[in-house]
Design an enzyme around this catalytic site. Structure first.
Site, PDB file in Angstrom:
ATOM      1  N   GLU A 188       0.826  -1.212   0.000  1.00 53.40           N
ATOM      2  CA  GLU A 188       0.000   0.000   0.000  1.00 53.40           C
ATOM      3  C   GLU A 188       0.859   1.262   0.000  1.00 53.40           C
ATOM      4  OE1 GLU A 188      -3.082   0.368  -0.551  1.00 53.40           O
ATOM      5  OE2 GLU A 188      -3.599  -1.743  -0.559  1.00 53.40           O
ATOM      6  N   TYR A 193       9.478   9.613  -3.955  1.00 60.66           N
ATOM      7  CA  TYR A 193       8.765   9.928  -2.691  1.00 60.66           C
ATOM      8  C   TYR A 193       9.437   9.218  -1.518  1.00 60.66           C
ATOM      9  CZ  TYR A 193       5.335  11.430  -6.103  1.00 60.66           C
ATOM     10  OH  TYR A 193       4.716  12.033  -7.163  1.00 60.66           O
ATOM     11  N   GLN A 222       1.003   6.932  -5.216  1.00 59.01           N
ATOM     12  CA  GLN A 222       1.620   7.759  -6.272  1.00 59.01           C
ATOM     13  C   GLN A 222       2.420   6.957  -7.292  1.00 59.01           C
ATOM     14  OE1 GLN A 222       1.041  11.046  -5.855  1.00 59.01           O
ATOM     15  NE2 GLN A 222       0.692  11.238  -3.679  1.00 59.01           N
ATOM     16  N   TYR A 282      -6.732   5.943   4.787  1.00 56.00           N
ATOM     17  CA  TYR A 282      -6.774   5.028   3.643  1.00 56.00           C
ATOM     18  C   TYR A 282      -5.936   3.776   3.915  1.00 56.00           C
ATOM     19  CZ  TYR A 282      -5.256   2.689  -0.470  1.00 56.00           C
ATOM     20  OH  TYR A 282      -4.935   1.684  -1.329  1.00 56.00           O
ATOM     21  N   ASP A 326      -9.184   6.038  -2.284  1.00 55.66           N
ATOM     22  CA  ASP A 326      -7.976   6.585  -2.908  1.00 55.66           C
ATOM     23  C   ASP A 326      -8.389   7.220  -4.231  1.00 55.66           C
ATOM     24  OD1 ASP A 326      -8.485   4.462  -4.594  1.00 55.66           O
ATOM     25  OD2 ASP A 326      -6.432   3.689  -4.576  1.00 55.66           O
TER      26      ASP A 326
END
Ligand code: SF4
Length: 361
Positions: free
Chosen positions: A41, A86, A46, A122, A140
């Site tokens: 997850e 990220y 992204q 989420y 999402d």
């Protein structure tokens, strides 16, 4: 109201019937291990499924349990994450693994999971429903798109009030017997059928429940605010050779917090107005490492897009002419040989510079 016309029982039956036959065979779907579901997850935030699969496989081979991840040094974790982007996700994952390992067991309710750093509603609901069967819905980007089309929602989905409405809607539709499968089916439907552009309505398993399909408004849903123009910056970086001529180059580690935190880079920074790009590099190296360099040839330029801005990186060949590096604006620095660069985690733009150095030297 159109939203009330949707029959939740037949909707869920149609959705799960489709999912049972069409679900992609993804490595994290072969287990209900909460660590693997959590990891997938976080990686999927992204990032496209196809990009995540090899990272997931390598990462779980390197760190097969939450305890193994907790015990690993952050540098090793970042190296496994290198290229996925990220990077705060990797740092949070590592920190949170240490909290879970210290507590002795994986939290198993959505409420408990949400107490963990970096785990929002989420992610907590996804883990709780998929690993532990708790009847909590997920929301999402994929689910938002599906729901806003099913209900032909005219509200701006970026607004908190609309998000609340969508959470309620996702919860009302949730199949109580198979919440994990229902949540994965909604996300899969958004990914494979109800795609952002050109949704495949003619083969959609829930088309008969869909108000946007009936009104031919799929292309206008979800309603989002207009995007501001993405800013662009020019950035200079130095490939600085050791003055002894022994073939080592200088790399610096970025501060732990912020963009590309704790990753390594060829030192440099963002151009300010009125500077040439060479002047930028000289100033940045003084500010970051207290060194003076002679800027030589431009080695390459690399265009790269982050979430909210784009950069063009200008990488220059440099010679150190004064000063010993000091970690003033960076967390650390090292002189390394080119064949040692692979032991350090770099961002994508710098990886292209490394590839060039590998070809040329
Ligand atoms: Fe999406 Fe079309 Fe299916 Fe509606 S019918 S849910 S718009 S793919």
């Amino acid at each position: 109201m159109l939203a009330l016309m949707l029959n939740t029982v037949t909707f869920s039956a149609d959705l799960l019937h489709w999912y049972d036959s069409a679900a992609a065979d993804l490595p994290w779907r072969r287990s209900s291990n909460p660590y693997l579901i959590w990891l997938s997850e976080i990686m999927l935030q992204q990032t496209q499924v196809t990009a995540v699969i090899p990272y997931f496989q390598r990462f779980t081979a390197a760190f097969p349990t939450v305890e193994a991840l907790a015990a690993a040094p952050l540098d090793r974790v970042l190296k496994q994450w290198e290229g996925l982007g990220y990077y705060s996700r990797a740092r949070n994952l590592h920190r949170t693994a240490q909290v879970i390992a210290a507590r002795g067991s994986f939290p198993w309710t959505a409420a408990e999971l949400q107490q963990l750093s970096g785990v929002g509603r989420y992610t907590a609901n996804a883990i709780a429903s998929i690993a532990f069967g708790e009847a909590v819905a997920v929301l999402d980007g994929n689910v938002i798109r599906v729901l806003s089309r099913l209900d032909d929602l005219v509200d701006d989905v970026s607004k908190p009030a609309t998000q609340n409405k969508l959470w309620e809607r996702a919860t009302a539709l949730l199949n109580q017997e198979r919440p994990g499968d229902h949540n994965q089916a909604m996300m899969e439907l958004g990914r494979m059928i109800c795609r952002p552009r050109a949704p495949l309505c003619l083969i959609c398993p829930v088309a008969k429940h869909c108000a946007s399909f009936a009104h031919n408004t799929q292309g206008q849903r979800p309603v989002k605010p207009k995007k501001a123009r993405t800013p662009h910056y020019d950035v200079a970086a130095g490939v600085i050779w050791h003055p002894s001529g022994d073939g080592r180059v200088l790399i610096a580690q970025r501060p732990a917090e912020g963009l590309l935190g704790s990753l390594w880079e060829f030192p440099g920074g963002k151009q300010e107005s009125g500077e040439t790009i060479e002047q930028t590099l000289i100033r940045e190296l003084q500010e970051e490492l207290a060194i003076t360099v002679e800027v030589g040839n431009l080695l390459t330029t690399v265009d790269h897009a982050f979430t909210h801005f784009k950069i063009t990186l200008f990488a220059f060949d440099c010679q150190l002419i004064k000063g010993d590096p000091q970690p003033i604006g960076c967390a650390d620095w090292r002189w390394v040989r080119l064949n040692e660069l692979e032991h350090f985690a770099f961002g994508k733009a710098d990886q292209q510079v490394i590839a060039l150095l590998g070809r040329n030297f």
